[in-house]
Design a protein around this motif. Structure first.
Motif, short mmCIF file in Angstrom:
data_model
loop_
_atom_site.label_atom_id
_atom_site.label_comp_id
_atom_site.label_asym_id
_atom_site.label_seq_id
_atom_site.Cartn_x
_atom_site.Cartn_y
_atom_site.Cartn_z
N PRO A 140 0.32 -48.78 3.20
CA PRO A 140 -0.15 -48.89 4.59
C PRO A 140 0.73 -49.83 5.41
CG PRO A 140 -1.65 -50.02 3.10
CD PRO A 140 -0.69 -49.26 2.24
N TYR A 141 1.10 -49.39 6.59
CA TYR A 141 1.95 -50.20 7.47
C TYR A 141 1.24 -51.49 7.89
CZ TYR A 141 4.66 -51.51 11.62
OH TYR A 141 5.40 -52.20 12.54
N ASP A 142 -0.05 -51.39 8.20
CA ASP A 142 -0.79 -52.54 8.72
C ASP A 142 -1.06 -53.59 7.65
OD1 ASP A 142 -0.87 -51.54 11.30
OD2 ASP A 142 -2.81 -50.55 11.03
N ASN A 143 -0.90 -53.26 6.40
CA ASN A 143 -1.13 -54.22 5.32
C ASN A 143 0.05 -54.21 4.36
OD1 ASN A 143 -2.72 -56.15 3.98
ND2 ASN A 143 -3.52 -54.60 2.56
N LEU A 144 1.24 -54.09 4.93
CA LEU A 144 2.44 -53.87 4.10
C LEU A 144 2.71 -55.03 3.16
CD1 LEU A 144 4.91 -52.19 3.39
CD2 LEU A 144 6.11 -53.23 5.32
N PHE A 145 2.65 -56.25 3.64
CA PHE A 145 3.03 -57.40 2.83
C PHE A 145 2.15 -57.53 1.58
CE2 PHE A 145 3.01 -62.00 1.83
CZ PHE A 145 4.35 -62.17 1.59
N LEU A 189 13.38 -55.30 2.11
CA LEU A 189 12.01 -54.83 2.30
C LEU A 189 11.04 -56.01 2.39
CD1 LEU A 189 9.77 -52.69 2.34
CD2 LEU A 189 9.96 -52.56 -0.16
N TYR A 190 11.20 -56.99 1.52
CA TYR A 190 10.31 -58.15 1.54
C TYR A 190 10.43 -58.89 2.87
CZ TYR A 190 8.02 -62.46 0.02
OH TYR A 190 7.16 -63.54 -0.08
N THR A 191 11.65 -59.06 3.36
CA THR A 191 11.87 -59.76 4.63
C THR A 191 11.22 -59.01 5.78
OG1 THR A 191 13.97 -60.64 3.77
CG2 THR A 191 13.63 -60.70 6.16
N PHE A 192 11.35 -57.69 5.79
CA PHE A 192 10.72 -56.89 6.83
C PHE A 192 9.20 -57.06 6.80
CE2 PHE A 192 8.67 -52.82 7.99
CZ PHE A 192 9.06 -52.73 9.31
N ALA A 193 8.61 -56.97 5.61
CA ALA A 193 7.16 -57.10 5.47
C ALA A 193 6.69 -58.50 5.86
CB ALA A 193 6.75 -56.77 4.04
N LEU A 194 7.47 -59.51 5.48
CA LEU A 194 7.11 -60.88 5.82
C LEU A 194 7.17 -61.10 7.33
CD1 LEU A 194 6.34 -63.64 4.63
CD2 LEU A 194 8.78 -64.19 4.55
N GLY A 195 8.15 -60.47 7.99
CA GLY A 195 8.23 -60.55 9.45
C GLY A 195 7.00 -59.96 10.12
N LEU A 196 6.53 -58.82 9.61
CA LEU A 196 5.30 -58.22 10.14
C LEU A 196 4.12 -59.16 9.94
CD1 LEU A 196 5.53 -54.48 8.98
CD2 LEU A 196 6.04 -55.41 11.24
N PHE A 240 4.16 -62.48 9.63
CA PHE A 240 4.28 -63.59 10.57
C PHE A 240 3.83 -63.18 11.96
CE2 PHE A 240 7.80 -66.16 8.22
CZ PHE A 240 6.83 -66.71 7.39
N GLY A 241 4.19 -61.94 12.35
CA GLY A 241 3.82 -61.45 13.67
C GLY A 241 2.31 -61.38 13.88
N LYS A 242 1.57 -61.13 12.82
CA LYS A 242 0.11 -61.08 12.91
C LYS A 242 -0.49 -62.45 13.21
CE LYS A 242 -0.46 -57.44 9.39
NZ LYS A 242 -1.05 -57.18 8.05
N LYS A 243 0.20 -63.50 12.75
CA LYS A 243 -0.33 -64.86 12.86
C LYS A 243 -0.01 -65.52 14.18
CE LYS A 243 -0.06 -65.41 7.85
NZ LYS A 243 0.54 -66.13 6.72
#
Length: 202
Positions: A163-168, A186-193, A195-198
């Motif tokens: 799921p995109y919304d819960n990728l990390f 991939l990990y960096t992309f997911a971590l960026g998402l 961080f964006g939520k916070k």
């Protein structure tokens, strides 16, 4: 920035896929340095390859990120990563992304959403580079309901949809369950998402 001057660049040995090079150069202080590195023997375009950010959108379902788990001999295990591949001679990175997506996963994208600038990979080890190509897949299309891979004999690739919304959190869970190593991009992309939520950092 101070000018760096190349003195010579020797090829130590070459294989079908790689060249082992030794670069002699003058650093920013004018001191001679030697650096060993690797480059691909296969580059015929501006970049060696592409990584593919493919988002599956299906009616009445959350969006998903299409990933692959592939056996990688250097790490002696499976790597969880974006679909990816080399750019063939005469291809654009965008054409390569569409082709590699179909070969590795069986999915057919609607088209290119965007493409990154040229990105480096492990620049202390190699001059290898890539573009990240963003594609979207219509999960409701008949051609994408039962996708069939067309991988090479040497490739061992499993398809992973998360799921995109819960990728990390999904990456960490899937990697732990199957003992995958998560690719750094991939990990960096997911971590960026994540961080964006916070919101903004304090």
């Amino acid at each position: 920035m101070s000018e760096i001057k190349e003195i010579k660049n020797d090829t130590l040995t070459t294989t079908k896929w790689l060249k082992f090079r030794q670069l002699h150069y003058l650093d920013h202080c004018g001191k001679e340095r030697v650096w060993d590195y690797v480059e691909r023997s296969t580059r015929t375009n501006e970049v060696d390859g592409v990584d593919i950010l493919a988002i599956i959108r299906t009616k009445n379902k959350p969006s998903e990120v299409l990933l692959v788990a592939q056996y990688r001999p250097p790490i002696k295990g499976y790597s969880l990563e974006f679909p990816a591949g080399l750019v063939d001679k005469g291809e654009t990175p965008q054409q390569a992304a569409l082709r590699e997506l179909k070969e590795e996963t069986g999915y057919i994208a609607d088209g290119i959403k965007e493409s990154s600038p040229v990105l480096s990979l492990e620049p202390g080890l190699t001059n290898a580079n890539m573009r990240l190509v963003h594609l979207e897949i219509d999960g409701d299309k008949e051609e994408n309901k039962n996708p069939v891979q067309c991988v090479e004999e040497t490739e061992n690739i499993d398809i992973v949809r998360v799921p995109y919304d819960n990728l990390f959190e999904s990456l960490l869970s899937v990697a732990s369950l199957h003992k995958y190593t998560i690719d750094a991009k991939l990990y960096t992309f997911a971590l960026g998402l994540e961080f964006g939520k916070k919101g903004p950092l304090n």
